[in-house]
Design an enzyme around this catalytic site. Structure first.
Site, short mmCIF file in Angstrom:
data_model
loop_
_atom_site.label_atom_id
_atom_site.label_comp_id
_atom_site.label_asym_id
_atom_site.label_seq_id
_atom_site.Cartn_x
_atom_site.Cartn_y
_atom_site.Cartn_z
N ILE A 1 39.96 49.52 40.75
CA ILE A 1 40.10 48.44 41.70
C ILE A 1 41.24 47.82 41.69
O ILE A 1 42.16 48.97 42.55
CB ILE A 1 40.28 47.49 40.39
CG1 ILE A 1 39.83 45.80 40.12
CG2 ILE A 1 41.00 47.88 38.45
CD1 ILE A 1 40.65 45.01 39.04
N SER A 2 41.44 47.32 43.35
CA SER A 2 42.18 47.26 44.28
C SER A 2 43.34 45.90 44.08
O SER A 2 43.33 45.71 43.00
CB SER A 2 41.44 46.85 45.77
OG SER A 2 40.83 47.41 46.23
N GLN A 3 44.35 46.70 44.44
CA GLN A 3 45.42 46.23 44.27
C GLN A 3 45.39 44.57 44.74
O GLN A 3 44.45 43.97 45.76
CB GLN A 3 46.40 46.61 45.20
CG GLN A 3 46.94 46.29 46.13
CD GLN A 3 48.19 46.68 46.89
OE1 GLN A 3 48.27 48.16 47.45
NE2 GLN A 3 48.93 46.52 47.18
#
Length: 231
Positions: free
Chosen positions: A68-70
Site C-alpha cells: 500500500i503506497s505511502q
C-alpha cells in the site's frame, strides 16, 4: 480512536507537499483531496498487526509482494488527476483497495483492475463492506485497460511500468490525464502525468522520483519482448 493519527498523517502530507513544490508545482493539495484522505480509514486496508503503522508516511506490505503506497504519494497522485464529481476513471493495480477508496470519494465511478486473484477478491469485498459502492473491481491484466468502459476522464497506475502502455493512452478521453510511474523495477522511477490533447497528441510532465513495485502481466511483458527484439 485514530483521529490523532489521521491529523498527523495530514500534517506530514502538507509538509511533503511544500518540500516537493518545486518538482510538483503544488505548494498545497486540493482541499477535497485532503478531505478524502482524512475520510478513508487506512487502518482497514492493512493487516491487523500493521494497523499501529497504518497512518505513518511509508508503504506497507499487503501480501503477494505488493504494498500500500505511502499516504503522500496516494494524495499527490490523486491530486495530479484533477478529479471532478462527474468523472469516470480507471485504476490499474487495485492492491488492497485504498487508492480506489480515496479516489471514489471524488468522482462518479471508478473501475479498478488487479492482476493477483486473491488481492482482487479481498479488495472487492473490503470496498463493498466499507460502503464504496461506486467502485467496480475486476481481476485481470491491467495493461490492456478496460475498453468496455472507455474512454476515461483519468487513469491512474499504481505500479511501475517500463514504458507507458499504448492501450491506456488510447482509452483516455481528450483532456484527460494519465498518472503513472515509469522505470525499471528496483531502480529510480519517474512519476509522470500525460495529458491527452487529441487522439494522437499528448503533453508529458515528469513530476518526481518514486519507488513502486513493478507492473506485471502478459501484455506488459509481451510488449517489452517485442521492443527488445526490434533493437
Amino acid at each position: 480512536m485514530h483521529r490523532a493519527d489521521i491529523q498527523e498523517m495530514l500534517r506530514i502530507i502538507e509538509v511533503e507537499t511544500r518540500m516537493t513544490r518545486m518538482l510538483t508545482g503544488r505548494s498545497a493539495l486540493r482541499p477535497e483531496v485532503m478531505d478524502a484522505m482524512a475520510s478513508v480509514p487506512r487502518h482497514q486496508f492493512v493487516a491487523s498487526d500493521l494497523r499501529p503503522y497504518a497512518y505513518s508516511n511509508g508503504p506497507l506490505p499487503i501480501g503477494n509482494g505488493q504494498t500500500i503506497s505511502q499516504p503522500f504519494i496516494v494524495a499527490l497522485m490523486t491530486d495530479l488527476l484533477c478529479p471532478e464529481p462527474d468523472d469516470v476513471m480507471l485504476e490499474v493495480g487495485a492492491g488492497c483497495g485504498y487508492q480506489a477508496a480515496v479516489l471514489s470519494l471524488l468522482i462518479h465511478q471508478l473501475y479498478t483492475i488487479e492482476i493477483i486473484p486473491s488481492l482482487a477478491s479481498d479488495a472487492a469485498q473490503r470496498l463493498k463492506k466499507l460502503g464504496y459502492h461506486n467502485v467496480e473491481v475486476r481481476q485481470g491484466d491491467g495493461y490492456h485497460g478496460w475498453p468496455e468502459h472507455a474512454p476515461f476522464d483519468g487513469i491512474i497506475v499504481t505500479a511501475a511500468a517500463s514504458h507507458i502502455p499504448n492501450p491506456l493512452q488510447e482509452q483516455l478521453r481528450p483532456g484527460g490525464k494519465l498518472v503513472i510511474p515509469v522505470g525499471l523495477p528496483y531502480h529510480t522511477q519517474q512519476l509522470m502525468v500525460l495529458k491527452k490533447e487529441s487522439d494522437r497528441s499528448f503533453i508529458q510532465n515528469d513530476i518526481l522520483s518514486v519507488a513502486f513495485v513493478p507492473l506485471t502481466g502478459l501484455g506488459h511483458d509481451r510488449e517489452n519482448d517485442s521492443s527488445r527484439k526490434k533493437r
